[in-house]
Scaffold this active site. Structure first.
Site, PDB file in Angstrom:
ATOM      1  N   HIS A 263       0.804  -1.222   0.000  1.00  0.00           N
ATOM      2  CA  HIS A 263       0.000   0.000   0.000  1.00  0.00           C
ATOM      3  C   HIS A 263       0.831   1.263   0.000  1.00  0.00           C
ATOM      4  O   HIS A 263       0.318   2.342  -0.296  1.00  0.00           O
ATOM      5  CB  HIS A 263      -0.977   0.004   1.189  1.00  0.00           C
ATOM      6  CG  HIS A 263      -2.163  -0.872   0.961  1.00  0.00           C
ATOM      7  ND1 HIS A 263      -2.122  -2.227   1.179  1.00  0.00           N
ATOM      8  CD2 HIS A 263      -3.402  -0.607   0.494  1.00  0.00           C
ATOM      9  CE1 HIS A 263      -3.299  -2.746   0.871  1.00  0.00           C
ATOM     10  NE2 HIS A 263      -4.095  -1.779   0.450  1.00  0.00           N
ATOM     11  N   GLY A 264       2.087   1.166   0.357  1.00  0.00           N
ATOM     12  CA  GLY A 264       2.903   2.365   0.306  1.00  0.00           C
ATOM     13  C   GLY A 264       4.238   2.151   0.980  1.00  0.00           C
ATOM     14  O   GLY A 264       4.388   1.295   1.853  1.00  0.00           O
TER      15      GLY A 264
END
Lengths: 499, 408
Positions: free
Chosen positions: A325-326
């Protein structure tokens, strides 16, 4: 480019649909899609088209090698698969994670001066999505679950297809391989796609963005009046915002796909009605969950190994899910957080939960999901911890101020609409009134069953006909309202006293 | 053909018709350069260069261009206004919708430090205000001429009752100002009086604009005169005849998107002697002096009789009629040279524009725009030989920027 923009709707989509239906042959239609999708992708960052094309070409070429050796020399095939995956992942690692690793390695004293972050490295949009899509082709091909794609344009179309290019769903190659060459566009599918697209657009533009604005307001208000009520609002509106934003985007993708004859798997299934976190993750961003299950969890042995290894597998999957997600610690923590909860549910919590009343299970799930979103939304750890403790009145100076109370009152209608809208209730009621499911054409159910692309020619009752008309009028009206919201967001009156 | 097939055809056709209709309208309708409603220039088609394409700036300009030139923009904005009302939000784009069509901007763009934008908020950052107040204090203490400070509150402070809006933030800003501005600055706190009059049904602040009414400005004028001990000179209200300009829609209305709100009336108060005054808009430019070195010379680039530029009254921006909009430096002098009148320096934002008709009756006016930061106040006092100074700067400006820190 994003779907929720005037340029997309009235220039890009208009031209794309026009060209697509102007051309009779599917082969050339793929050409149209391939070219316009690259325009779509390159609109903000033209040079990153090259990165994507390199990944596509690499996987396409290696596909031949894997296919050639798959039945005669599995070791060689595996080697080619590994090489292909490594090259693909290398691009993802470099663009997305490189600076994160460098910055963290620099925390080690002897490396502080030795390495420096790479400047000007921007994340190519959608790289996390299309990399995973490409990998699904490579792996499935090696496993013999799909055929090699000899047509470069068809393969390129699969990867770049603008509906799902930048924010999913992550479409597995084998789910659409036959659609690439033999899909059929029907007016029923187009109509159903239109409705689905408008639903998604409204979710994003009318509800999601408004929730985001409230979230920003309450988050910022903390600096002026750190209140308990405000912290709850931060959590609630982020929870609503991310659902409406993301699932709205998936709805738009699925709807746009149908307009050009593609049918994609569902990506959300009312996640906030879950009674456990295990259930939540079967309903939230399903295409990602499926991907990790299929290509990480099961290859590691899944459930069919000893208890200890099972926990290891869960840990690996959730660490990766978080990190996907990041490139920031809070996303890793977010993954670990859910990994731990899922392990606990697997061992004892789930069976204990089942003995409690339904509302306890719902509250349990929603709270844990909400706490999760706090971890997810605050990249700044101190601010995140502050928001979390504020929920319980720790470190806050007041429960609520008149101004925050006023704001809460003003945002209450949206909160209620948002909450109800995240359950299946509105759709159930509408379907019942219509006596037909107007969104079902071309849908692919969770169990893999496909709804037909022609609508069942059912004789409608008078009520059914009235509501059919209302559905049509409503779709168009809501679309116009969404356009109004988009125009309004670009409308910026110049206040004279600023001078 | 079966009924549900017809429904699908209709849906598809209508959707396609809308996107193609707008696309075609976009191409056909000629681009406009200016939006009256937003009071700003619109983006026109950007110039293409390969560099701009590759660094992404071309496409972002195209996005802006497309949004700015989109057909039926103003009507569509109205649709959003209505929808938001249906959601029961009671506000749109940070503008509150209150009783009797009263509008007020509630959210302001505030900054933590000079650069870091916090958000659109109703709260204010005390440090930003203090920075301005400190500068004001320092300057007031050193001033050699009488000083007065008028900080007009915002509509949301004055008309809070129209929205049942809590006054805690207004009150804390009021307290902060009252407690920190030094007596030398001669601060005139208008909030209690304006609020009381508003609640009594008096028309002191505009409904659709962020400014006060001409009547509101008259009150500010009387309070200013009193603070200088000039009560005896105050002109009574009946010394003026009121000219009304219909169909006025202010900036708050534009921002709100509430197209269903009725327009209001802008009042122009005249004493009948306006033709004896001349307003000059002044700019400074560099010319070569006698010794060949550049020297700054001031010249009037626009002059007109009185202080009203009537060309604005036919446009949307009717408030711009006062002093012909915003200029960096202006003078309003009685014709016939040195008349022995006192000179008043007004350091201001646009709230001062409606006070000019009253103040010009007593003083020759030198008006400088605070945001322009052309020079410091003392220099103007010396240059023009001013006898008094009044600072007029409204709360919205005070919390949104620290331009006032430049008065020092």
């Amino acid at each position: 480019m994003v779907f929720s923009s005037l340029l997309f709707l009235f220039a890009y989509l208009a031209v794309t649909l026009f060209l697509y239906y102007l051309i009779p042959n599917i082969k050339y239609r793929n050409w149209v899609l391939f070219i316009v999708s690259m325009l779509f992708y390159g609109w903000g960052e033209p040079l990153y088209i090259l990165v994507m094309l390199a990944s596509i070409t690499e996987a396409y070429v290696f596909g031949f090698f894997i296919d050639k050796h798959r039945e005669t020399n599995i070791k060689k095939a595996r080697l080619y698969m590994a090489l292909s995956l490594i090259m693909n992942l290398a691009a993802l690692l470099f663009f997305k994670y490189c600076n994160f690793f460098i910055e963290n390695l620099r925390l080690l004293p002897f490396l502080t001066d030795a390495i420096a972050p790479i400047e000007g490295l921007k994340l190519p949009i959608g790289i996390s999505f299309y990399t995973f899509q490409i990998m699904s082709y490579t792996i499935d091909l090696y496993r013999g679950q799909t055929e090699v794609q000899k047509n470069f344009v068809a393969f390129g179309t699969y990867v770049t297809l603008f509906p799902q290019l930048i924010a999913g769903p992550i479409v597995r190659y084998r789910d659409v391989d036959d659609q690439l060459m033999t899909r059929k566009e029907t007016i029923d599918l187009f109509g159903s796609g239109t409705r689905r697209f408008v639903v998604g657009l409204a979710k994003k533009v009318i509800i999601g963005d408004a929730c985001a604005a409230y979230y920003e307001y309450f988050k910022a208000s903390d600096a002026f009046a750190d209140s308990t009520a405000g912290a709850w609002m931060v959590m609630i509106f982020y929870t609503l915002h991310i659902y409406y934003d993301f699932s709205g985007y998936s709805d738009m993708a699925i709807g746009l796909g149908r307009m050009i004859g593609f049918r994609f798997l569902e990506n959300f299934n009312y996640p906030y009605i879950s009674k456990s976190i295990t259930e939540f993750w079967r309903r939230w961003h399903m295409s990602l969950g499926t991907w990790f299950k299929e290509y990480v969890y099961i290859p590691l042995g899944g459930n069919r190994v000893g208890k200890l290894k099972q926990y290891r597998n869960i840990a690996v999957v959730w660490l990766l899910t978080g990190f996907w997600h990041g490139a920031n610690w809070n996303y890793i923590l977010w993954g670990v957080y859910f990994g731990v909860i899922l392990m606990a549910e697997k061992t004892f919590l789930l069976s204990a939960l089942k003995k409690t009343p339904a509302f306890v299970q719902h509250i349990y799930s929603l709270l844990l999901i909400g706490f999760g979103w706090i971890i997810f939304s605050f990249t700044d750890a101190a601010a995140g911890i502050n928001c979390f403790t504020s929920l319980f009145g720790i470190g806050t100076s007041t429960f609520c101020t008149p101004t925050i109370g006023y704001q809460i009152l003003r945002s209450l209608p949206l909160l209620v609409i948002g909450a109800i809208g995240s359950t299946p209730l509105p759709k159930k009621i509408w379907d019942k009134l219509c006596t037909v499911d107007w969104l079902s054409v071309g849908a692919i159910r969770e169990d893999g069953t496909e709804e037909p692309i022609y609508m069942e020619e059912k004789e409608l009752s008078v009520r059914g006909k009235v509501f059919a008309g209302l559905t049509t009028a409503g779709t168009i009206a809501v679309f116009v309202v969404c356009v109004a919201y988009l125009v309004d967001s670009t409308f910026s009156p110049f206040l004279y006293f600023i001078f | 053909m079966k009924f549900n097939r017809i429904i699908n055809i209709t849906t598809s056709a209508l959707f396609a018709a809308i996107i193609f209709a707008f696309a075609v309208a976009f191409v056909i309708v000629p681009d406009s350069d200016f939006s009256e409603e937003e009071n700003r220039s619109l983006t026109t088609f950007p110039k293409f260069t390969w560099e701009a394409l590759l660094d992404g700036s071309f496409s972002s300009k195209i996005n802006e261009y497309f949004a700015d030139q989109f057909p039926a923009r103003n009507s569509l904005v109205g649709i959003k206004g209505v929808t938001e009302t249906a959601f029961g939000k009671g506000e749109n784009n940070g503008v509150l919708l209150g009783k009797d069509g009263q509008l007020a901007v509630r959210l302001f763009t505030i900054f933590k430090s000079r650069l870091e934008r916090v958000a659109d908020m109703d709260y204010f950052v005390p440090e930003t205000v203090t920075l301005s107040v400190d500068a004001l204090n320092a300057w007031a203490k050193s001033s050699t001429v009488p000083v007065a400070t008028i900080l007009p509150p915002r509509t949301v402070d004055v008309a809070a009752s129209a929205f049942s809006y809590p006054t805690e933030i207004s009150d804390s800003l009021q307290t902060l100002l009252a407690e920190t501005i030094v007596p030398e600055a001669n601060y005139i706190d208008l909030l209690p009086m304006m609020r009381e009059k508003y609640d009594a049904g008096e028309y002191v602040y505009l409904r659709t604009d962020h400014h006060w009414t001409t009547y509101g400005a008259y009150i500010a004028y009387t309070e200013l005169m009193k603070s200088w001990g000039l009560e005896a000179d105050i002109l009574p209200m009946d010394a003026f005849s009121v000219e009304t300009v219909e169909n006025f829609y202010g900036t708050t209305w534009s921002k709100s998107g509430y197209k269903f709100i009725e327009p209001e009336t802008l009042e122009v108060w005249t004493a009948g002697n306006e033709d004896r005054f001349t307003t000059s808009c002044i700019s400074e430019k560099q010319v070569k002096g006698d010794d060949g070195k550049p020297v700054a010379v001031k010249e009037a680039y626009k002059t007109f009789s009185g202080w009203l530029d009537r060309s604005f009254l036919d446009q949307k921006d009717k408030y711009g009629a006062f002093l012909s909009g915003t200029h960096n430096e202006q003078t309003v002098f009685l014709d016939g040279g040195d008349t022995g009148r006192e000179r008043l320096l007004i350091v201001k934002d646009s709230f001062a524009h409606t006070m000019v008709p009253f103040l010009a009756q007593h003083f020759d006016l030198v008006i400088i725009n605070l945001a322009a930061k052309v020079a410091n106040i003392t220099d103007y006092v010396e240059e023009y030989g001013c006898d008094r100074v009044v600072v007029v700067y409204n709360w919205a400006n005070l919390i949104e920027n620290n331009n006032m820190a430049a008065v020092q």
